[in-house]
Design an enzyme around this catalytic site. Structure first.
Site, short mmCIF file in Angstrom:
data_model
loop_
_atom_site.label_atom_id
_atom_site.label_comp_id
_atom_site.label_asym_id
_atom_site.label_seq_id
_atom_site.Cartn_x
_atom_site.Cartn_y
_atom_site.Cartn_z
N LYS A 110 0.82 -1.21 0.00
CA LYS A 110 0.00 0.00 0.00
C LYS A 110 0.86 1.28 0.00
O LYS A 110 0.58 2.22 -0.73
CB LYS A 110 -0.88 -0.06 1.25
CG LYS A 110 -1.78 1.07 1.51
CD LYS A 110 -2.75 0.69 2.63
CE LYS A 110 -2.08 0.11 3.86
NZ LYS A 110 -1.43 1.12 4.72
N ARG B 294 10.43 -8.49 3.73
CA ARG B 294 10.69 -7.17 4.30
C ARG B 294 11.54 -7.27 5.57
O ARG B 294 12.38 -6.41 5.82
CB ARG B 294 9.36 -6.47 4.60
CG ARG B 294 9.53 -5.01 4.93
CD ARG B 294 8.23 -4.26 4.78
NE ARG B 294 7.47 -4.31 6.01
CZ ARG B 294 6.22 -3.83 6.11
NH1 ARG B 294 5.62 -3.31 5.07
NH2 ARG B 294 5.60 -3.88 7.25
N ARG C 210 13.40 -1.94 9.87
CA ARG C 210 12.30 -1.36 10.63
C ARG C 210 12.16 -2.09 11.94
O ARG C 210 11.96 -3.29 11.96
CB ARG C 210 10.99 -1.47 9.82
CG ARG C 210 10.76 -0.28 8.92
CD ARG C 210 9.51 -0.44 8.10
NE ARG C 210 8.31 -0.63 8.92
CZ ARG C 210 7.08 -0.53 8.42
NH1 ARG C 210 6.90 -0.23 7.14
NH2 ARG C 210 6.03 -0.73 9.18
N ARG D 266 0.39 -7.41 13.93
CA ARG D 266 -0.20 -6.38 13.05
C ARG D 266 -1.23 -6.98 12.10
O ARG D 266 -2.23 -6.35 11.80
CB ARG D 266 0.91 -5.65 12.28
CG ARG D 266 1.74 -4.77 13.20
CD ARG D 266 3.04 -4.39 12.57
NE ARG D 266 2.90 -3.22 11.75
CZ ARG D 266 3.48 -3.07 10.57
NH1 ARG D 266 4.20 -4.01 10.05
NH2 ARG D 266 3.31 -1.97 9.91
P1 AMP Z 1 2.27 1.57 8.87
O1 AMP Z 1 3.57 2.10 8.36
O2 AMP Z 1 1.07 2.25 8.25
O3 AMP Z 1 2.18 0.08 8.74
O4 AMP Z 1 2.20 1.91 10.42
C1 AMP Z 1 3.17 1.42 11.33
C2 AMP Z 1 2.58 1.41 12.73
O5 AMP Z 1 2.22 2.74 13.13
C3 AMP Z 1 1.32 0.60 12.92
O6 AMP Z 1 1.57 -0.77 13.13
C4 AMP Z 1 0.68 1.26 14.13
O7 AMP Z 1 1.33 0.85 15.31
C5 AMP Z 1 1.03 2.72 13.91
N1 AMP Z 1 -0.04 3.41 13.16
C6 AMP Z 1 0.05 3.95 11.93
N2 AMP Z 1 -1.11 4.50 11.55
C7 AMP Z 1 -1.97 4.29 12.58
C8 AMP Z 1 -3.34 4.59 12.80
N3 AMP Z 1 -4.09 5.22 11.86
N4 AMP Z 1 -3.90 4.21 13.97
C9 AMP Z 1 -3.19 3.59 14.92
N5 AMP Z 1 -1.90 3.26 14.78
C10 AMP Z 1 -1.28 3.61 13.62
#
Ligand code: AMP
Length: 190
Positions: free
Chosen positions: A14, A128, A134, A145
């Site tokens: 995404k 990944r 990360r 997740r």
């Molecule tokens: P992502 O890069 O979008 O996968 O986000 C990495 C991490 O950031 C996620 O696993 C959550 O812990 C946190 N995170 C990102 N966006 C949100 C959101 N909209 N609500 C809650 N946690 C978020």
């Protein structure tokens, strides 16, 4: 005008597709995950608060995320549209987003759901783990997740389907193929 939300499970690609679309449409790419990782790197107040939550694969509180996105969406560059990548992730966030937009007399134009099988997602996440540095990408955090996605975020598919906004894009294949499909679904191909 495009005011987009991109949805998809962790590992579906995404973020990559969001970046491609943002370039193509010349719109701000708002990745809440990237914003939080930056806050952690800078050791800001927010960063210190959310680090452990993110590393465990859990979600940051709705309250904090809603406030972060409200501030970001009020910036001048979002007036011409935006691409939200990683927000909303819960029904509460989706409702808050709706309200924020109503206040500025706007609404989402499309929600793009990138779809892949669980098997494919697990194989991409394993890749990944091997290639990206990360901290939130340990096997345990990735599995958590995925669980969190299914429980908290998947209900958004029905939410946006009922709102008549949802576009489904097959996210299996080469990056370019997928971005062509996404563009076609938005009617911007060619
Ligand atoms: P992502 O890069 O979008 O996968 O986000 C990495 C991490 O950031 C996620 O696993 C959550 O812990 C946190 N995170 C990102 N966006 C949100 C959101 N909209 N609500 C809650 N946690 C978020």
């Amino acid at each position: 005008m495009f005011r987009l939300v991109l949805l998809g499970a962790p590992g579906v690609g995404k973020g990559t597709q969001a970046a491609i679309l943002a370039r193509r449409l010349a719109l701000p790419h708002i990745s809440t995950g990237a914003m939080l990782r930056e806050a952690i790197a800078q050791k800001s107040e927010i960063g210190l608060k959310v680090q452990a939550v993110i590393e465990a694969g859990n979600l940051v509180s709705d309250e904090m995320m809603i406030s972060l996105v409200r501030t970001r969406l009020s910036a001048a560059d979002c007036a011409k549209g935006f691409i939200l990548d990683g927000f909303p992730r819960t029904i509460e966030q989706a409702r808050a987003l709706e309200k924020m937009l109503i206040k500025i007399n706007a609404e989402l134009t499309h929600v793009v759901l990138f779809e892949a099988s669980t098997e494919e997602l697990l194989s991409r996440l394993a890749h990944r783990r091997g290639t990206e540095d990360r901290k939130d990408d340990s096997l345990e955090a990735q599995q958590e997740r995925l669980r969190v996605y299914e429980k908290q975020t998947l209900p958004l598919v029905e939410f946006y389907e009922n709102a008549g906004l949802l576009l489904r894009v097959n996210a299996i294949g080469e990056i370019d193929e997928i971005s062509v499909r996404a563009a076609q679904s938005l009617g911007i191909s060619g």
